[in-house]
Write a protein that holds these residues in place. Structure first.
Motif, PDB file in Angstrom:
ATOM      1  N   TRP A   7       0.869  -1.184   0.000  1.00 34.56           N
ATOM      2  CA  TRP A   7       0.000   0.000   0.000  1.00 34.56           C
ATOM      3  C   TRP A   7       0.894   1.218   0.000  1.00 34.56           C
ATOM      4  O   TRP A   7       1.714   1.419   0.885  1.00 34.56           O
ATOM      5  N   ILE A  40      -2.007  -1.451  -3.737  1.00 36.65           N
ATOM      6  CA  ILE A  40      -2.945  -0.339  -3.580  1.00 36.65           C
ATOM      7  C   ILE A  40      -2.161   0.957  -3.739  1.00 36.65           C
ATOM      8  O   ILE A  40      -1.177   1.180  -3.030  1.00 36.65           O
ATOM      9  N   TRP A  51      -8.946  -4.201   2.859  1.00 38.43           N
ATOM     10  CA  TRP A  51      -8.543  -2.782   2.855  1.00 38.43           C
ATOM     11  C   TRP A  51      -9.654  -1.935   2.236  1.00 38.43           C
ATOM     12  O   TRP A  51     -10.018  -0.882   2.781  1.00 38.43           O
TER      13      TRP A  51
END
Length: 337
Positions: free
Chosen positions: A52, A126, A156
């Motif tokens: 992420w 992400i 998420w």
């Protein structure tokens, strides 16, 4: 060396050094158990442990990185850095682009500031971008520190959507409490400024415009066939959508209640104005004959009756009092007072 290499298990090896070139505001690797692992040169993204990276596109180096990286499709690079956006969801073969709007809830203040959150999500990565500080991001990072954060990209997406919805819900609850106080003030016939109603109404309209399209986005994601979203995740997204639909209905109800409050205030103001005009009319009726007599007797001419007598002034006062009493009795008899 290529930035992305795909093997037979559809897991991408992404260069960590390339990610750090974007000067991210926050970056980590999900450990699959609710915590975050700092990125290092040995980190490898996977479905169970995705990367992420959170970016602030106000930084020029971040914008340059987004425009040159091959981690995201060219069609959505502009979407990740465009300042003014509407809520949307765009499906690509490699991932999904989602643009959501939320609020940074500030207690006892209206209107709450609106923020826009964009992210491109695949099965192992992400990439999220923002310009303003977003309270939901800070909460999600706090969850990761406590070990109760997302375990994969689907989780998420759900937790982030839930946190954004929670901020909106907090803002709505604050507005709803203000409406209750306004209704109590109206019941007690206390008049207040239209500006206060205007602020509440503006926030309700903003929240409705924010929630309506996002409700549809969550429904759309939950119904699309995305490999990394299972049936349990779809149900959770559907629940978020249902909750937002419930809040849209509540906002419509609150707008009607505000309209009713404004009608009652207008009614109170009209009634108060009519009472004042009515009272002034009564005083006019009572004092008109007195004014006539005093004006007539005040003329500096000879021949005013009993002007030479000592009791003339007292007699005039008594006459005026009698006229006032007769006027009041007449008004009572006519039921005008």
């Amino acid at each position: 060396m290529g930035l992305i290499m795909t093997n037979q298990n559809s897991e991408s090896i992404i260069s960590v050094s390339h990610l750090l070139e974007a000067n991210p505001a926050f970056c980590c690797q999900l450990d699959g158990k609710g915590k975050a692992i700092p990125l290092n040169e040995h980190s490898v993204p996977s479905v169970s442990q995705p990367f992420w990276i959170h970016l602030d596109f106000a930084k020029q180096e971040t914008v340059n990185w987004i425009n040159t990286t091959n981690l995201v499709p060219d069609l959505i690079k502009n979407e990740l850095v465009k300042p003014k956006q509407i809520s949307k969801e765009i499906r690509f073969e490699s991932g999904v682009l989602v643009v959501l709007k939320g609020v940074n809830f500030i207690p006892n203040e209206l209107p709450d500031p609106i923020v826009t959150f964009r992210f491109y999500i695949t099965d192992n990565m992400i990439i999220s971008t923002r310009h303003q500080q977003i309270s939901a991001i800070a909460e999600l990072k706090d969850h990761l520190e406590k070990g109760i954060g997302p375990v994969d990209v689907a989780d998420w997406l759900i937790q982030m959507s839930d946190l954004i919805s929670d901020q909106v819900n907090l803002s709505f609850d604050s507005v709803h409490n203000k409406i209750i106080k306004l209704e109590e003030s109206v019941l007690n016939q206390r008049i207040f400024s239209y500006k206060e109603i205007g602020r509440v109404r503006k926030q309700l309209i903003v929240l409705r415009r924010l929630l309506s399209p996002q409700r549809d986005i969550f429904v759309k994601i939950s119904t699309e066939r995305i490999s990394w979203i299972d049936d349990n995740d779809r149900q959770r997204l559907h629940d978020i959508s249902y909750q937002q639909n419930h809040y849209v209905s509540d906002i419509d109800s609150c707008l009607l209640r505000l309209a009713s409050i404004m009608e009652q205030i207008n009614s109170f103001l009209a009634e108060s104005t009519n009472k004042r005009i009515y009272l002034m009319s009564l005083f006019t009726i009572i004092f008109t004959p007195i004014t006539f007599l005093t004006s007539l007797l005040g003329v500096n001419l000879a021949g005013i009756p009993f002007s030479s007598e000592g009791w003339s002034f007292v007699g005039l006062i008594i006459l005026l009092v009698i006229i006032c009493v007769i006027s009041v009795i007449w008004l009572k008899y006519k039921k005008w007072w």
